[in-house]
Design a protein around this motif. Sequence first.
Motif: not given
Length: 127
Positions: A22, A25-26, A28, A111, A114, A118
């Motif tokens: 995850r 994919n963002m 990082y 979620d 995440m 952010k």
Amino acid sequence: MDRKCILVVEDEKDMVRVLKIRLSNMGYDILVGFDGQEGLALAQAENPDLIILDLMLPKLDGYKVCRMLKFDDKYKSIPIIIYTARGQETDRKLAEECGADAFIPKTLGHDVLMDKIKKLLEGGHSL
């Protein structure tokens, strides 16, 4: 823009695998510590942009790791998210006392985690 580095301190390998996918994919970069001592050493050596920290860890628990980093002037500005299977109000209060920037029970799902990552990396701190 430099890629942000996130340290995941978690002893459950399946959870680490999911978080790595995850977070990668963002966009990082990811470091992983599988116990509290390893996580603390990585945090001190690599000075990550954010730490995701489990509470129930071998060698040093997450509360101790959090406290040791948050009460050290060199590392206290690193946001720490406690991401744990423990969801009692006493756990939340202890995390707050240790200086954690956020407390997220794993039951809330990835979620929520995440979204908090952010927000913290964009400069907002809140437990």
